[in-house]
Scaffold this active site. Structure first.
Site, PDB file in Angstrom:
ATOM      1  N   SER A   1      37.671  59.433  33.650  1.00  0.00           N
ATOM      2  CA  SER A   1      37.854  60.572  32.753  1.00  0.00           C
ATOM      3  C   SER A   1      36.515  61.003  32.129  1.00  0.00           C
ATOM      4  O   SER A   1      35.579  61.346  32.845  1.00  0.00           O
ATOM      5  CB  SER A   1      38.906  60.236  31.696  1.00  0.00           C
ATOM      6  OG  SER A   1      39.379  61.396  31.050  1.00  0.00           O
TER       7      SER A   1
ATOM      8  N   LEU B   1      46.840  59.211  24.416  1.00  0.00           N
ATOM      9  CA  LEU B   1      47.273  58.146  25.330  1.00  0.00           C
ATOM     10  C   LEU B   1      48.575  58.544  26.021  1.00  0.00           C
ATOM     11  O   LEU B   1      48.761  58.303  27.217  1.00  0.00           O
ATOM     12  CB  LEU B   1      47.464  56.824  24.575  1.00  0.00           C
ATOM     13  CG  LEU B   1      46.207  56.151  24.025  1.00  0.00           C
ATOM     14  CD1 LEU B   1      46.566  54.844  23.330  1.00  0.00           C
ATOM     15  CD2 LEU B   1      45.181  55.892  25.118  1.00  0.00           C
TER      16      LEU B   1
ATOM     17  N   ASP C   1      48.564  63.934  37.531  1.00  0.00           N
ATOM     18  CA  ASP C   1      47.675  63.969  36.364  1.00  0.00           C
ATOM     19  C   ASP C   1      47.845  65.281  35.588  1.00  0.00           C
ATOM     20  O   ASP C   1      47.719  66.366  36.150  1.00  0.00           O
ATOM     21  CB  ASP C   1      46.220  63.833  36.857  1.00  0.00           C
ATOM     22  CG  ASP C   1      45.233  63.521  35.742  1.00  0.00           C
ATOM     23  OD1 ASP C   1      45.532  63.822  34.572  1.00  0.00           O
ATOM     24  OD2 ASP C   1      44.162  62.976  36.045  1.00  0.00           O
TER      25      ASP C   1
ATOM     26  N   HIS D   1      47.063  60.038  34.920  1.00  0.00           N
ATOM     27  CA  HIS D   1      45.650  60.044  34.544  1.00  0.00           C
ATOM     28  C   HIS D   1      45.011  58.648  34.496  1.00  0.00           C
ATOM     29  O   HIS D   1      43.810  58.535  34.344  1.00  0.00           O
ATOM     30  CB  HIS D   1      45.500  60.727  33.177  1.00  0.00           C
ATOM     31  CG  HIS D   1      44.082  61.084  32.834  1.00  0.00           C
ATOM     32  ND1 HIS D   1      43.329  61.970  33.582  1.00  0.00           N
ATOM     33  CD2 HIS D   1      43.260  60.666  31.826  1.00  0.00           C
ATOM     34  CE1 HIS D   1      42.127  62.095  33.044  1.00  0.00           C
ATOM     35  NE2 HIS D   1      42.057  61.309  31.986  1.00  0.00           N
TER      36      HIS D   1
END
Length: 255
Positions: free
Chosen positions: A81, A143, A206, A233
């Protein structure tokens, strides 16, 4: 010489592998991988202001300079990320330091614009506003978004949260810096400069880095893509075995 102290945990023996985590978390998120990458000396870095690392003023280049001071002179770099954005910048600007690059659920431009798929500007703006009101809730919400779409979302969020809480909370200034990077950094025009082997790992479900990004990425002579169909993700958490097999296969081909 910078007086900045970044926390780095180095484990194992073999070729050097630097691992950079994403926004809102710390290097503990990679703990599940420690026993799976046994042929390498892995350097788990807490990004500036995250986990046990001190904050660094400035932008993504300042973060990168601080990281370059504490990692080996040459290594394979892997980033998830936001960490993938930093690792990509390293591969472009310091090719002698980065022998190979792996980006995990990462984009050269996270913000959606024109025909480029990404995070809606209003989503990042919301996070930026929430940061000043409720730090914990903002990170918790982020999250949750990271696991969205995964069949194991509930368990993934729980595992991410537990790993993150094993270290000190991220500093608010660092979280704000990271959001600014996600909003403003755009490396698309520089990707052709990456001549190193480059593995790009994607989660088909994702919600932060849409799979349409894959088709818009340049196909370079040494780049390859690994799409994990049912992952979101955090593929190294939700689909650890599939991720590790693909990552190790790519690493073995580097030798």
């Amino acid at each position: 010489m910078s007086l900045t102290k970044l926390y780095i945990e180095s484990i194992g023996e073999g070729p050097d592998l630097v691992m950079l985590h994403g926004w809102g978390v710390n290097s503990a998120v990679f703990a599940p991988l420690q026993g799976a990458l046994t042929k390498y000396r892995i350097h788990f870095v807490d990004l500036p202001g995250f986990g046990d690392s001190q904050a660094v003023e400035g932008d993504i280049h300042d973060w990168l300079n601080a990281i370059l001071e504490v990692v080996p002179q040459q290594a394979i770099w892997a980033g998830w990320s936001l960490g993938g954005l930093v690792a990509t910048l390293a591969a472009i600007h310091h090719p002698r330091r980065v022998s190979a690059l792996c980006t995990i659920a990462s984009s050269p431009c996270f913000m959606a614009n024109d025909n480029w798929p990404g995070i809606a500007p209003e989503v990042l703006n919301q996070f930026a506003q929430q940061l000043t009101h409720d730090l914990d809730k903002t990170v918790e919400r982020f999250l949750a978004i990271q696991a969205m779409g995964s069949a194991t979302a509930k368990g993934d969020i729980k595992q991410l949260r537990e790993l993150v809480l094993a270290k000190p909370k991220a500093q608010q200034s660092a979280l704000a810096q990271g959001l600014t990077m996600l909003e403003r950094v755009d490396l698309r025009s520089q990707l052709a400069q990456i001549g190193q082997p480059w593995l790009r790992v994607w989660g088909r479900l994702d919600g932060l880095v849409p799979r349409r990004v894959i088709t818009t990425m340049p196909q370079l002579s040494r780049s390859q893509d690994l799409l994990i169909n049912k992952a979101s993700h955090a593929p190294f958490i939700s689909h650890q075995q599939e991720f590790v097999e693909g990552f190790n296969q790519w690493l073995d081909e580097l030798v």
